[in-house]
Design an enzyme around this catalytic site. Structure first.
Site, PDB file in Angstrom:
ATOM      1  N   HIS A 106       0.843  -1.190   0.000  1.00  0.00           N
ATOM      2  CA  HIS A 106       0.000   0.000   0.000  1.00  0.00           C
ATOM      3  C   HIS A 106       0.882   1.245   0.000  1.00  0.00           C
ATOM      4  CE1 HIS A 106       0.258  -0.857   4.514  1.00  0.00           C
ATOM      5  NE2 HIS A 106       0.882   0.296   4.363  1.00  0.00           N
TER       6      HIS A 106
HETATM    7  P1  TYD Z   1      -2.440  -3.856   7.392  1.00  0.00           P
HETATM    8  O1  TYD Z   1      -2.360  -2.435   6.996  1.00  0.00           O
HETATM    9  O2  TYD Z   1      -3.043  -4.807   6.427  1.00  0.00           O
HETATM   10  O3  TYD Z   1      -0.979  -4.380   7.800  1.00  0.00           O
HETATM   11  P2  TYD Z   1       0.357  -4.442   6.894  1.00  0.00           P
HETATM   12  O4  TYD Z   1       0.524  -3.117   6.264  1.00  0.00           O
HETATM   13  O5  TYD Z   1       1.458  -4.755   7.877  1.00  0.00           O
HETATM   14  O6  TYD Z   1       0.220  -5.542   5.912  1.00  0.00           O
HETATM   15  O7  TYD Z   1      -3.202  -3.934   8.793  1.00  0.00           O
HETATM   16  C1  TYD Z   1      -3.683  -5.140   9.308  1.00  0.00           C
HETATM   17  C2  TYD Z   1      -4.946  -4.846  10.094  1.00  0.00           C
HETATM   18  O8  TYD Z   1      -4.662  -4.072  11.240  1.00  0.00           O
HETATM   19  C3  TYD Z   1      -5.970  -4.086   9.273  1.00  0.00           C
HETATM   20  O9  TYD Z   1      -7.261  -4.603   9.601  1.00  0.00           O
HETATM   21  C4  TYD Z   1      -5.866  -2.682   9.790  1.00  0.00           C
HETATM   22  C5  TYD Z   1      -5.429  -2.871  11.227  1.00  0.00           C
HETATM   23  N1  TYD Z   1      -4.580  -1.781  11.756  1.00  0.00           N
HETATM   24  C6  TYD Z   1      -5.093  -0.965  12.746  1.00  0.00           C
HETATM   25  O10 TYD Z   1      -6.240  -1.119  13.200  1.00  0.00           O
HETATM   26  N2  TYD Z   1      -4.300   0.035  13.235  1.00  0.00           N
HETATM   27  C7  TYD Z   1      -3.040   0.238  12.775  1.00  0.00           C
HETATM   28  O11 TYD Z   1      -2.339   1.173  13.257  1.00  0.00           O
HETATM   29  C8  TYD Z   1      -2.532  -0.615  11.734  1.00  0.00           C
HETATM   30  C9  TYD Z   1      -1.145  -0.412  11.187  1.00  0.00           C
HETATM   31  C10 TYD Z   1      -3.346  -1.609  11.258  1.00  0.00           C
END
Ligand code: TYD
Length: 138
Positions: free
Chosen positions: A52
């Site tokens: 992302h």
């Molecule tokens: P995600 O962005 O998919 O993680 P990565 O970038 O490491 O692959 O996040 C995983 C899940 O956690 C998603 O449901 C969003 C949630 N999340 C939060 O609630 N707060 C946060 O600060 C972060 C980073 C993720």
């Protein structure tokens, strides 16, 4: 369009008892007010996370244990990979950078300091959308 990556080496405070690193906004190590801290651990072999970009959120990534690779794509299409494999190494990501984290070693713990609170609206999670945003900003 702002997109900046900076590899950082943090000052180490250490003595014969071990090493200590301070990530502090006031000491200018972290170039933004830290609103959120999260960490990624227990990653399974072969897993790729991230995939992302952010509109506003600035992040400083530090692999405080083990190692992982951060792959970046910039608005002009350039790509680069950065191996974070030591607690005194950091990677600052600012602006519209498509990034993923991969090749986690066993016991890797990736610490992320963020300039913004969690806001799903700040994410670009669709790669085609990322490319469209970048081409429109040219
Ligand atoms: P995600 O962005 O998919 O993680 P990565 O970038 O490491 O692959 O996040 C995983 C899940 O956690 C998603 O449901 C969003 C949630 N999340 C939060 O609630 N707060 C946060 O600060 C972060 C980073 C993720």
């Amino acid at each position: 369009m702002l997109a900046n990556v900076k590899e950082m080496t943090f000052p180490q405070l250490g003595d014969d008892r071990g090493k200590l690193i301070v990530l502090e906004e006031l000491a200018k190590v972290v170039p933004f007010e830290i609103k959120r801290v999260f960490y990624i651990f227990d990653t399974l072999p072969g897993i790729v996370r991230g995939n992302h970009a952010h509109y506003s959120n600035r992040q400083l990534l530090v692999c405080v244990s083990g190692a992982c690779t951060v792959a970046c794509e910039f608005p002009d299409g350039r790509t680069a990979e950065y191996r974070l494999d030591w607690p005194h190494k950091g990677l600052l990501l600012e602006g519209m950078i498509w990034h993923s984290m991969k090749d986690f070693s066993q016991q890797a713990v990736l610490l992320v300091l963020a300039s913004e609170r969690y806001d799903e609206a700040d994410y670009v999670r669709n790669y085609d959308e990322f490319k469209r945003i970048c081409s429109e900003a040219k």
